[in-house]
Design a protein around this motif. Structure first.
Motif, short mmCIF file in Angstrom:
data_model
loop_
_atom_site.label_atom_id
_atom_site.label_comp_id
_atom_site.label_asym_id
_atom_site.label_seq_id
_atom_site.Cartn_x
_atom_site.Cartn_y
_atom_site.Cartn_z
N LYS A 17 0.95 -1.25 0.15
CA LYS A 17 -0.10 -0.13 -0.14
C LYS A 17 1.05 1.25 -0.03
O LYS A 17 0.54 2.37 -0.71
CB LYS A 17 -0.86 0.05 1.08
CG LYS A 17 -1.98 1.13 1.10
CD LYS A 17 -2.62 1.22 2.46
CE LYS A 17 -3.42 2.14 2.62
NZ LYS A 17 -4.39 2.27 4.00
N LEU A 21 0.81 4.26 -2.90
CA LEU A 21 0.70 5.69 -2.60
C LEU A 21 1.58 6.47 -3.02
O LEU A 21 1.46 7.61 -3.46
CB LEU A 21 0.38 5.62 -1.17
CG LEU A 21 -0.91 5.22 -0.76
CD1 LEU A 21 -1.19 5.14 0.82
CD2 LEU A 21 -2.12 6.06 -1.12
N ARG A 75 -1.87 12.18 3.95
CA ARG A 75 -2.11 11.87 5.12
C ARG A 75 -2.32 10.40 5.17
O ARG A 75 -2.03 9.77 6.36
CB ARG A 75 -3.81 12.38 5.13
CG ARG A 75 -4.23 11.87 6.64
CD ARG A 75 -5.84 12.46 6.64
NE ARG A 75 -5.87 13.68 6.84
CZ ARG A 75 -6.34 14.47 7.65
NH1 ARG A 75 -6.95 13.82 8.84
NH2 ARG A 75 -6.19 15.96 8.11
N TRP A 76 -2.53 9.69 4.04
CA TRP A 76 -2.12 8.08 4.05
C TRP A 76 -1.22 7.69 4.22
O TRP A 76 -0.78 6.47 4.61
CB TRP A 76 -3.24 7.61 2.83
CG TRP A 76 -4.61 7.59 2.84
CD1 TRP A 76 -5.27 7.76 3.86
CD2 TRP A 76 -5.37 7.69 1.75
NE1 TRP A 76 -6.77 7.81 3.60
CE2 TRP A 76 -6.80 7.94 2.19
CE3 TRP A 76 -5.26 7.67 0.45
CZ2 TRP A 76 -7.84 8.14 1.32
CZ3 TRP A 76 -6.32 7.70 -0.43
CH2 TRP A 76 -7.75 8.09 0.00
N GLU A 78 2.46 6.87 5.71
CA GLU A 78 3.08 7.11 6.98
C GLU A 78 4.37 7.72 7.09
O GLU A 78 5.27 7.51 6.21
CB GLU A 78 3.40 5.27 7.40
CG GLU A 78 2.09 4.65 7.59
CD GLU A 78 2.18 3.20 7.93
OE1 GLU A 78 3.21 2.98 8.16
OE2 GLU A 78 1.29 2.48 7.73
#
Length: 90
Positions: A17, A21, A75-76, A78
């Motif tokens: 993920k 992203l 925001r998603w 990390e």
């Protein structure tokens, strides 16, 4: 000792993920450039264009959408996680 046959081919879900992203964040400027180029094609069939208001509204709408999408991606993601650097450390 684990042999290369037993090594997992797939990435962990979180790492996968993060990579997708990061890819999306890198492709966002290219998408923005393509979307901003669309108004250049609008006046090709008309000899004289009287108003630029629709093109300006489109450009600022795309600009606002790019800001919103980049904020969501940021925001998603990390903080402190670099999935590309963590490959060889295992």
């Amino acid at each position: 000792m684990s042999s290369p046959k037993n090594a997992s081919v797939f990435l962990e879900r979180a790492s996968y993920k993060q990579r997708r992203l990061t890819d999306a964040a890198r492709l966002l400027p290219i998408l923005g450039m393509l979307l901003w180029a669309i108004p250049l094609l609008w006046g090709a069939d008309e000899p004289v264009q009287t108003s630029n208001a629709p093109a300006l509204l489109y450009v600022f709408g795309v600009w606002m959408a790019l800001i919103a999408v980049s904020a969501l991606i940021a925001r998603w993601l990390e903080p402190g996680e670099e999935p590309f650097e963590a490959e060889g450390k295992e």
